[in-house]
Design a protein around this motif. Structure first.
Motif, short mmCIF file in Angstrom:
data_model
loop_
_atom_site.label_atom_id
_atom_site.label_comp_id
_atom_site.label_asym_id
_atom_site.label_seq_id
_atom_site.Cartn_x
_atom_site.Cartn_y
_atom_site.Cartn_z
N PHE A 10 26.44 55.21 45.97
CA PHE A 10 27.51 55.14 44.97
C PHE A 10 28.22 53.80 45.12
O PHE A 10 27.98 53.08 46.08
CB PHE A 10 28.52 56.28 45.16
N SER A 11 29.09 53.50 44.18
CA SER A 11 29.97 52.34 44.37
C SER A 11 31.40 52.86 44.49
O SER A 11 31.76 53.86 43.86
CB SER A 11 29.86 51.33 43.23
N SER A 12 32.17 52.22 45.32
CA SER A 12 33.57 52.57 45.53
C SER A 12 34.40 51.51 44.83
O SER A 12 34.25 50.32 45.11
CB SER A 12 33.86 52.59 47.03
N ASN A 13 35.28 51.93 43.90
CA ASN A 13 35.96 51.00 43.02
C ASN A 13 37.47 51.17 43.01
O ASN A 13 37.97 52.29 43.05
CB ASN A 13 35.45 51.20 41.58
N VAL A 14 38.15 50.04 42.92
CA VAL A 14 39.59 50.01 42.70
C VAL A 14 39.79 49.29 41.38
O VAL A 14 39.54 48.09 41.28
CB VAL A 14 40.32 49.27 43.85
N ALA A 15 40.18 50.03 40.34
CA ALA A 15 40.35 49.45 39.01
C ALA A 15 41.79 48.98 38.83
O ALA A 15 42.73 49.74 39.05
CB ALA A 15 39.99 50.47 37.95
N VAL A 16 41.94 47.71 38.45
CA VAL A 16 43.27 47.11 38.27
C VAL A 16 43.30 46.41 36.90
O VAL A 16 42.26 46.01 36.38
CB VAL A 16 43.61 46.10 39.39
N PRO A 17 44.50 46.25 36.33
CA PRO A 17 44.57 45.48 35.09
C PRO A 17 44.09 44.04 35.34
O PRO A 17 44.49 43.40 36.31
CB PRO A 17 46.07 45.49 34.74
N THR A 18 43.22 43.55 34.47
CA THR A 18 42.69 42.20 34.61
C THR A 18 43.81 41.16 34.64
O THR A 18 43.70 40.15 35.34
CB THR A 18 41.68 41.91 33.49
N ALA A 19 44.89 41.43 33.94
CA ALA A 19 46.03 40.50 33.93
C ALA A 19 46.67 40.37 35.30
O ALA A 19 47.36 39.38 35.57
CB ALA A 19 47.07 40.97 32.92
N HIS A 20 46.43 41.33 36.21
CA HIS A 20 47.01 41.30 37.56
C HIS A 20 45.98 40.91 38.61
O HIS A 20 46.22 41.08 39.81
CB HIS A 20 47.59 42.66 37.92
N PHE A 21 44.84 40.38 38.18
CA PHE A 21 43.74 40.03 39.07
C PHE A 21 43.44 38.54 38.93
O PHE A 21 43.43 38.00 37.83
CB PHE A 21 42.48 40.83 38.69
N SER A 22 43.18 37.87 40.05
CA SER A 22 42.78 36.47 39.97
C SER A 22 41.89 36.08 41.15
O SER A 22 42.05 36.58 42.26
CB SER A 22 44.00 35.54 39.92
N VAL A 23 40.95 35.20 40.88
CA VAL A 23 40.12 34.61 41.92
C VAL A 23 40.92 33.44 42.48
O VAL A 23 41.41 32.60 41.73
CB VAL A 23 38.76 34.13 41.35
#
Length: 134
Positions: A39-52
Motif C-alpha cells: 500500500f502507500s501511506s499518504n498525508v494529503a495537504v492543500p497544495t497551497a500549503h506545500f512547497s519544495v
C-alpha cells in the motif's frame, strides 16, 4: 501541524504547513506498484500549503484507473525516492508519501481501495474503510 520531508539521498526537500486534509493508506494496485509495497501511506495537504525547498523532483504522469484523469507522481531523480503526487481528481491537494516525511509516525484516518488490500495486511483500527476514494 507543519511538517517536512526529504528523499533518501538528501537532494530534494519539501515542507508543508497546516493540518492535513486526510491521512490514508491506499491499497489500489497502482499505489502498490508506485510504492513497491502492499500500500502507500499518504498525508494529503492543500497544495497551497506545500512547497519544495531544495532540489527539483522529476515527474511521471499516468492516467488514474478509476478517474481517467492525470495523476502526477514526483520523485527524486537521483535516488528514486517517491515523494508526493498531485492527482487531477483531487485538484488543489498534494499527497505526500509518508515515508518521505521526517516524522513518519502519523495517525491514519482512512484506508481506501480496501478490496485490494493484501491478505497479510490487517485493517487499521479506527480508520474509515472505503472501497473507493472518499
Amino acid at each position: 501541524m507543519p511538517g517536512s520531508g526529504i528523499c533518501a539521498c538528501g537532494n530534494v526537500c519539501f515542507e508543508y504547513s497546516g493540518e492535513p486534509v486526510l491521512t490514508a493508506l491506499c491499497h489500489c494496485t497502482e499505489c502498490q506498484r508506485w510504492s513497491g509495497s502492499a500500500f502507500s501511506s499518504n498525508v494529503a495537504v492543500p497544495t497551497a500549503h506545500f512547497s519544495v525547498t531544495k532540489g527539483e523532483p522529476k515527474c511521471w504522469t499516468r492516467l488514474g484507473v478509476v478517474t481517467g484523469k492525470e495523476h502526477h507522481h514526483f520523485f527524486c531523480g537521483d535516488c528514486g525516492t517517491s515523494l508526493y503526487s498531485q492527482p487531477e481528481a483531487m485538484a488543489g491537494v498534494t499527497q505526500i508519501k509518508a515515508g518521505s516525511l521526517r516524522e513518519t509516525n502519523i495517525p491514519i484516518g482512512a484506508e481506501i481501495f480496501v478490496t485490494r488490500r493484501q491478505n497479510y495486511v490487517s485493517l487499521v483500527e479506527g480508520a474509515q474503510q472505503a472501497t473507493d476514494m472518499p
